[in-house]
Design a protein around this motif. Structure first.
Motif, PDB file in Angstrom:
ATOM      1  N   PRO A  99      39.302 -56.801  14.313  1.00  0.00           N
ATOM      2  CA  PRO A  99      37.857 -57.038  14.196  1.00  0.00           C
ATOM      3  C   PRO A  99      37.300 -57.533  15.534  1.00  0.00           C
ATOM      4  N   PRO A 100      35.998 -57.433  15.729  1.00  0.00           N
ATOM      5  CA  PRO A 100      35.405 -57.791  17.017  1.00  0.00           C
ATOM      6  C   PRO A 100      35.778 -59.182  17.530  1.00  0.00           C
ATOM      7  N   ASP A 101      35.713 -60.213  16.675  1.00  0.00           N
ATOM      8  CA  ASP A 101      35.997 -61.561  17.157  1.00  0.00           C
ATOM      9  C   ASP A 101      37.445 -61.711  17.598  1.00  0.00           C
ATOM     10  N   GLU A 102      38.373 -61.081  16.887  1.00  0.00           N
ATOM     11  CA  GLU A 102      39.783 -61.149  17.278  1.00  0.00           C
ATOM     12  C   GLU A 102      40.046 -60.334  18.550  1.00  0.00           C
ATOM     13  N   THR A 103      39.337 -59.226  18.708  1.00  0.00           N
ATOM     14  CA  THR A 103      39.479 -58.416  19.920  1.00  0.00           C
ATOM     15  C   THR A 103      39.024 -59.211  21.135  1.00  0.00           C
ATOM     16  N   VAL A 104      37.880 -59.871  21.023  1.00  0.00           N
ATOM     17  CA  VAL A 104      37.366 -60.686  22.129  1.00  0.00           C
ATOM     18  C   VAL A 104      38.331 -61.828  22.435  1.00  0.00           C
ATOM     19  N   ALA A 105      38.844 -62.492  21.410  1.00  0.00           N
ATOM     20  CA  ALA A 105      39.776 -63.607  21.634  1.00  0.00           C
ATOM     21  C   ALA A 105      41.040 -63.128  22.347  1.00  0.00           C
ATOM     22  N   HIS A 116      36.659 -50.825  13.065  1.00  0.00           N
ATOM     23  CA  HIS A 116      35.975 -51.844  13.864  1.00  0.00           C
ATOM     24  C   HIS A 116      35.815 -51.437  15.326  1.00  0.00           C
ATOM     25  N   GLY A 117      36.322 -50.272  15.697  1.00  0.00           N
ATOM     26  CA  GLY A 117      36.441 -49.901  17.099  1.00  0.00           C
ATOM     27  C   GLY A 117      35.186 -50.048  17.929  1.00  0.00           C
ATOM     28  N   LEU A 118      34.104 -49.447  17.496  1.00  0.00           N
ATOM     29  CA  LEU A 118      32.877 -49.486  18.301  1.00  0.00           C
ATOM     30  C   LEU A 118      32.300 -50.899  18.368  1.00  0.00           C
ATOM     31  N   ASP A 119      32.315 -51.609  17.247  1.00  0.00           N
ATOM     32  CA  ASP A 119      31.814 -52.990  17.257  1.00  0.00           C
ATOM     33  C   ASP A 119      32.698 -53.881  18.126  1.00  0.00           C
ATOM     34  N   ALA A 120      34.015 -53.672  18.057  1.00  0.00           N
ATOM     35  CA  ALA A 120      34.937 -54.457  18.884  1.00  0.00           C
ATOM     36  C   ALA A 120      34.715 -54.155  20.361  1.00  0.00           C
ATOM     37  N   LEU A 121      34.489 -52.884  20.682  1.00  0.00           N
ATOM     38  CA  LEU A 121      34.200 -52.507  22.067  1.00  0.00           C
ATOM     39  C   LEU A 121      32.924 -53.191  22.545  1.00  0.00           C
ATOM     40  N   ARG A 122      31.881 -53.132  21.734  1.00  0.00           N
ATOM     41  CA  ARG A 122      30.589 -53.721  22.114  1.00  0.00           C
ATOM     42  C   ARG A 122      30.738 -55.228  22.377  1.00  0.00           C
ATOM     43  N   ALA A 123      31.417 -55.929  21.480  1.00  0.00           N
ATOM     44  CA  ALA A 123      31.593 -57.375  21.639  1.00  0.00           C
ATOM     45  C   ALA A 123      32.447 -57.696  22.861  1.00  0.00           C
ATOM     46  N   ALA A 173      36.865 -47.595  26.743  1.00  0.00           N
ATOM     47  CA  ALA A 173      36.943 -47.115  25.366  1.00  0.00           C
ATOM     48  C   ALA A 173      38.087 -46.127  25.270  1.00  0.00           C
ATOM     49  N   GLY A 174      38.946 -46.324  24.275  1.00  0.00           N
ATOM     50  CA  GLY A 174      40.081 -45.434  24.078  1.00  0.00           C
ATOM     51  C   GLY A 174      39.900 -44.533  22.865  1.00  0.00           C
ATOM     52  N   THR A 175      40.793 -43.564  22.763  1.00  0.00           N
ATOM     53  CA  THR A 175      40.774 -42.568  21.695  1.00  0.00           C
ATOM     54  C   THR A 175      39.396 -41.919  21.600  1.00  0.00           C
ATOM     55  N   VAL A 176      38.868 -41.548  22.743  1.00  0.00           N
ATOM     56  CA  VAL A 176      37.567 -40.883  22.823  1.00  0.00           C
ATOM     57  C   VAL A 176      37.828 -39.382  22.708  1.00  0.00           C
ATOM     58  N   LEU A 177      37.381 -38.809  21.599  1.00  0.00           N
ATOM     59  CA  LEU A 177      37.725 -37.427  21.275  1.00  0.00           C
ATOM     60  C   LEU A 177      36.565 -36.442  21.348  1.00  0.00           C
ATOM     61  N   THR A 178      35.328 -36.953  21.399  1.00  0.00           N
ATOM     62  CA  THR A 178      34.163 -36.067  21.370  1.00  0.00           C
ATOM     63  C   THR A 178      33.115 -36.535  22.376  1.00  0.00           C
ATOM     64  N   PRO A 179      32.231 -35.628  22.778  1.00  0.00           N
ATOM     65  CA  PRO A 179      31.117 -36.050  23.629  1.00  0.00           C
ATOM     66  C   PRO A 179      30.241 -37.114  22.969  1.00  0.00           C
ATOM     67  N   ASP A 180      30.068 -37.052  21.647  1.00  0.00           N
ATOM     68  CA  ASP A 180      29.288 -38.080  20.959  1.00  0.00           C
ATOM     69  C   ASP A 180      29.953 -39.447  21.101  1.00  0.00           C
ATOM     70  N   GLN A 181      31.270 -39.501  21.028  1.00  0.00           N
ATOM     71  CA  GLN A 181      31.976 -40.768  21.212  1.00  0.00           C
ATOM     72  C   GLN A 181      31.834 -41.272  22.647  1.00  0.00           C
ATOM     73  N   VAL A 182      31.779 -40.366  23.610  1.00  0.00           N
ATOM     74  CA  VAL A 182      31.546 -40.775  25.002  1.00  0.00           C
ATOM     75  C   VAL A 182      30.202 -41.501  25.094  1.00  0.00           C
ATOM     76  N   ARG A 183      29.162 -40.890  24.516  1.00  0.00           N
ATOM     77  CA  ARG A 183      27.833 -41.502  24.566  1.00  0.00           C
ATOM     78  C   ARG A 183      27.817 -42.849  23.846  1.00  0.00           C
ATOM     79  N   ALA A 184      28.481 -42.928  22.700  1.00  0.00           N
ATOM     80  CA  ALA A 184      28.528 -44.197  21.953  1.00  0.00           C
ATOM     81  C   ALA A 184      29.274 -45.258  22.756  1.00  0.00           C
ATOM     82  N   ALA A 185      30.357 -44.850  23.417  1.00  0.00           N
ATOM     83  CA  ALA A 185      31.125 -45.798  24.237  1.00  0.00           C
ATOM     84  C   ALA A 185      30.287 -46.302  25.404  1.00  0.00           C
ATOM     85  N   ALA A 186      29.567 -45.402  26.054  1.00  0.00           N
ATOM     86  CA  ALA A 186      28.707 -45.807  27.170  1.00  0.00           C
ATOM     87  C   ALA A 186      27.624 -46.765  26.685  1.00  0.00           C
TER      88      ALA A 186
END
Length: 193
Positions: free
Chosen positions: A21-27, A48-55, A69-82
């Motif tokens: 989860p985001p809080d554990e990822t940040v910690a 939780h990937g995108l929320d964890a990345l954002r946090a 951002a890892g396991t980026v498989l599509t152009p849409d995921q690239v945009r979301a990661a950015a």
């Protein structure tokens, strides 16, 4: 746009913060940064990937660090990661449309490769840093063999590796070793921080 030469610098370990989860990822990111691990990836594959990345991107900015951002498989995921604050993208395979989307978004992309043909295709597309995946199955000999015809390629050995594999893969010519589940063994990891 940052380059992987700048992102990795002198780092030899890359941490993959998967499935938390985001809080554990940040910690965990904070503990790794404090321990000297500067290159971190948050895969998008978990719920939780995108929320964890954002946090984690917010925490990274506060500490003047970069996060990918890892396991980026599509152009849409690239945009979301950015949009979430990723500074680079990583994929398990080589997809030229994902590479193009990442470059268009101003993000260096680290595609996964497992054959000489994929290495040749990735280098022809302008990639100098490549993810050797799955490195545990490919073995250190694969990296040694591919460094021969591709001496300018920098491999990040990823997938199924433990902290005890680090010296073997570095000696075989990997520039960086990525560890995910191995992060649970802090005693073994301490030797490489």
């Amino acid at each position: 746009m940052l380059t992987f030469d700048e992102i990795f610098g002198e780092a030899r370990i890359m941490a993959i913060l998967r499935g938390l989860p985001p809080d554990e990822t940040v910690a965990l990111a904070e503990r790794l940064w404090d321990a000297g691990v500067t290159v971190l990836e948050v895969p998008l594959a978990s719920p939780h990937g995108l929320d964890a990345l954002r946090a984690t991107a917010v925490a990274a900015t506060a500490r003047n660090r970069t996060i990918g951002a890892g396991t980026v498989l599509t152009p849409d995921q690239v945009r979301a990661a950015a949009d979430a604050g990723a500074r680079y993208t990583v994929a398990p395979g080589l997809d030229l449309t994902v590479l193009a989307a990442a470059l268009h978004a101003g993000l260096p992309h680290l595609p996964g490769v497992a054959t000489a043909t994929e290495v040749a295709t990735a280098t022809a597309a302008g990639c100098r840093w490549l993810k050797a995946f799955p490195a545990g199955a490919l073995g250190p000999g694969w990296i040694s063999a591919l460094r021969g015809p591709f001496p300018d390629v920098r491999f990040v050995a990823t997938g199924g590796l433990s902290a005890t594999d680090v010296p073997t893969f570095l000696a075989a010519g990997a520039s960086v070793v990525a560890l995910g589940s191995a992060l649970g063994d802090p005693a073994a990891l301490a030797n490489w921080l």
